[in-house]
Design a protein around this motif. Structure first.
Motif, short mmCIF file in Angstrom:
data_model
loop_
_atom_site.label_atom_id
_atom_site.label_comp_id
_atom_site.label_asym_id
_atom_site.label_seq_id
_atom_site.Cartn_x
_atom_site.Cartn_y
_atom_site.Cartn_z
N VAL A 167 1.18 -26.49 -1.89
CA VAL A 167 2.33 -25.61 -2.18
C VAL A 167 2.96 -25.03 -0.90
CG1 VAL A 167 2.99 -23.41 -3.26
CG2 VAL A 167 1.77 -25.13 -4.58
N PRO A 168 2.17 -24.42 0.00
CA PRO A 168 2.80 -23.89 1.21
C PRO A 168 3.50 -24.98 2.04
CG PRO A 168 0.54 -23.09 1.00
CD PRO A 168 0.72 -24.14 -0.03
N TRP A 169 2.86 -26.13 2.07
CA TRP A 169 3.43 -27.24 2.83
C TRP A 169 4.76 -27.71 2.22
CZ3 TRP A 169 4.75 -32.31 2.04
CH2 TRP A 169 4.99 -33.06 3.20
N LEU A 170 4.82 -27.76 0.88
CA LEU A 170 6.06 -28.18 0.20
C LEU A 170 7.20 -27.23 0.53
CD1 LEU A 170 5.12 -29.30 -3.43
CD2 LEU A 170 6.36 -30.63 -1.72
N ARG A 171 6.87 -25.94 0.57
CA ARG A 171 7.91 -24.95 0.89
C ARG A 171 8.45 -25.17 2.29
NH1 ARG A 171 5.75 -19.73 1.15
NH2 ARG A 171 7.88 -19.19 1.69
N ASP A 193 1.21 -17.46 -4.47
CA ASP A 193 1.57 -18.68 -5.19
C ASP A 193 0.33 -19.35 -5.77
OD1 ASP A 193 0.32 -19.89 -3.02
OD2 ASP A 193 2.20 -20.33 -1.98
N ALA A 194 0.52 -20.57 -6.26
CA ALA A 194 -0.58 -21.28 -6.92
C ALA A 194 -1.80 -21.41 -6.02
CB ALA A 194 -0.10 -22.66 -7.36
N GLU A 195 -1.57 -21.49 -4.73
CA GLU A 195 -2.69 -21.66 -3.81
C GLU A 195 -3.48 -20.36 -3.62
OE1 GLU A 195 -2.21 -21.73 0.30
OE2 GLU A 195 -3.75 -23.20 0.66
N LEU A 233 11.20 -26.26 -6.60
CA LEU A 233 10.29 -27.37 -6.28
C LEU A 233 8.83 -26.98 -6.50
CD1 LEU A 233 10.10 -30.28 -5.28
CD2 LEU A 233 9.96 -29.40 -2.95
N VAL A 234 8.49 -25.78 -6.06
CA VAL A 234 7.11 -25.31 -6.23
C VAL A 234 6.76 -25.18 -7.72
CG1 VAL A 234 5.61 -23.27 -5.94
CG2 VAL A 234 6.86 -24.19 -3.99
N GLU A 235 7.71 -24.67 -8.51
CA GLU A 235 7.45 -24.55 -9.96
C GLU A 235 7.24 -25.93 -10.59
OE1 GLU A 235 6.68 -21.93 -11.40
OE2 GLU A 235 7.44 -20.39 -10.04
N ALA A 236 8.03 -26.90 -10.18
CA ALA A 236 7.87 -28.25 -10.72
C ALA A 236 6.51 -28.82 -10.33
CB ALA A 236 9.00 -29.15 -10.21
N MET A 268 1.72 -37.30 -2.76
CA MET A 268 0.57 -36.43 -2.48
C MET A 268 -0.30 -36.34 -3.72
SD MET A 268 2.74 -32.93 -2.41
CE MET A 268 4.13 -33.80 -1.72
N ASP A 269 -1.48 -35.78 -3.57
CA ASP A 269 -2.31 -35.56 -4.75
C ASP A 269 -1.93 -34.21 -5.37
OD1 ASP A 269 -3.33 -34.20 -2.61
OD2 ASP A 269 -5.42 -34.51 -3.12
N ALA A 270 -2.33 -34.03 -6.63
CA ALA A 270 -1.91 -32.84 -7.37
C ALA A 270 -2.84 -31.67 -7.09
CB ALA A 270 -1.86 -33.16 -8.87
N HIS A 271 -2.72 -31.12 -5.92
CA HIS A 271 -3.59 -30.01 -5.52
C HIS A 271 -2.73 -28.83 -5.06
CE1 HIS A 271 -6.74 -27.67 -3.69
NE2 HIS A 271 -7.64 -28.51 -4.18
N PRO A 272 -3.08 -27.61 -5.52
CA PRO A 272 -2.25 -26.45 -5.14
C PRO A 272 -2.22 -26.17 -3.63
CG PRO A 272 -4.15 -25.77 -6.46
CD PRO A 272 -4.11 -27.25 -6.50
#
Lengths: 112, 140
Positions: B21-25, A21-23, B51-54, B14-18
């Motif tokens: 992503v794992p945490w959002l999932r 993914d993005a990360e 959600l991850v794509e957004a 949150m701040d806009a940092h990739p």
């Protein structure tokens, strides 16, 4: 994400564990670019332990495909879970990639 | 999944940092578990991916030069419809950009996936924020 490359003759099997993914996409691109630069042209992405891929991950796999095809190489995908396969089907990439049931099947299909 | 469920909305900032992503999932999964809703792995994957794509779009396009700007993420379940909202202070995605790109393109699939996975998507600006509202019908 963990990427564990295993050499099988001229074929590199990339055992991918976790999320592409993005990360994690930057480390995937960096490590695969290094392998291509060192001469690897035949890749199998072993998705047995891959549990998520987003559009950036798909982009990284396509990018790898374009690089190896430019050197007359090939890339195949193996062992996709139904949920991961769904993502490839939604984006119609299942028509672009050779998706094999197992790593062993994928290795047999290279025209080396 | 049970017939009718409502789980209270949860909003995150949150701040806009990739790295999020794992945490959002895992947050999507926890949200359902915490609400006692048993959803299929397919539905969970769809919700996580949308959600991850957004969120990826915000990171890449709304705030391309800063990882410190705020993103608001909201989730709530009404009946069988999961609502997910992502707010940022960018301009929002360009119109007509949610078509599937050429197969060999290595980018441009994010919005397509959001629209493909959602039964309805609204994108609008209000009070200095861009709001992307996705509705995902569960159990479909």
């Amino acid at each position: 994400m963990e990427i564990k490359p295993e050499k099988n003759g001229e074929i590199v099997v990339l055992k991918c564990k976790g999320s592409l993914d993005a990360e994690s996409v930057a480390s995937f691109k960096k490590s695969t670019q290094k392998m291509v630069d060192e001469g690897s042209r035949y890749f199998v992405i072993d998705a047995t332990a891959l549990n998520f891929v987003d559009s950036m991950g798909l982009g990284a796999i396509i990018s790898l495909m374009r690089r190896v095809q430019a050197d007359r190489g090939e890339i195949k995908l193996a062992s996709l879970s139904p949920d991961i396969r769904m993502i490839f089907e939604l984006t119609r990439l299942h028509r672009v990639f050779d998706i094999c049931a197992t790593v062993s099947d994928a290795c047999k299909k290279f025209s080396i | 999944m049970q017939k009718v469920q409502h789980i209270v909305p949860i909003w995150l900032e949150m701040d806009a940092h990739p790295r999020h992503v794992p945490w959002l999932r895992s947050f999507v999964q926890t949200y359902f578990k915490g609400g006692g809703v048993d959803i299929s792995s397919r539905d969970c994957m769809k919700a996580q991916l949308a959600l991850v794509e957004a969120f990826d779009n915000v990171v890449e396009h709304a705030y391309p030069k800063s990882r410190k700007k705020p993103v608001l993420v909201g989730l709530y379940l009404k009946g069988k419809t999961l609502h997910m909202e992502v707010l940022d202070q960018g301009r929002g995605p360009p119109q007509k950009k949610h078509k599937l790109p050429s197969v060999m393109s290595d980018h441009g699939r994010g919005l397509f996936l959001i629209y493909r996975l959602s039964s309805r998507v609204e994108s609008k600006r209000e009070n200095g924020w861009h709001r992307l509202h996705m509705r995902i019908r569960l159990g479909k």
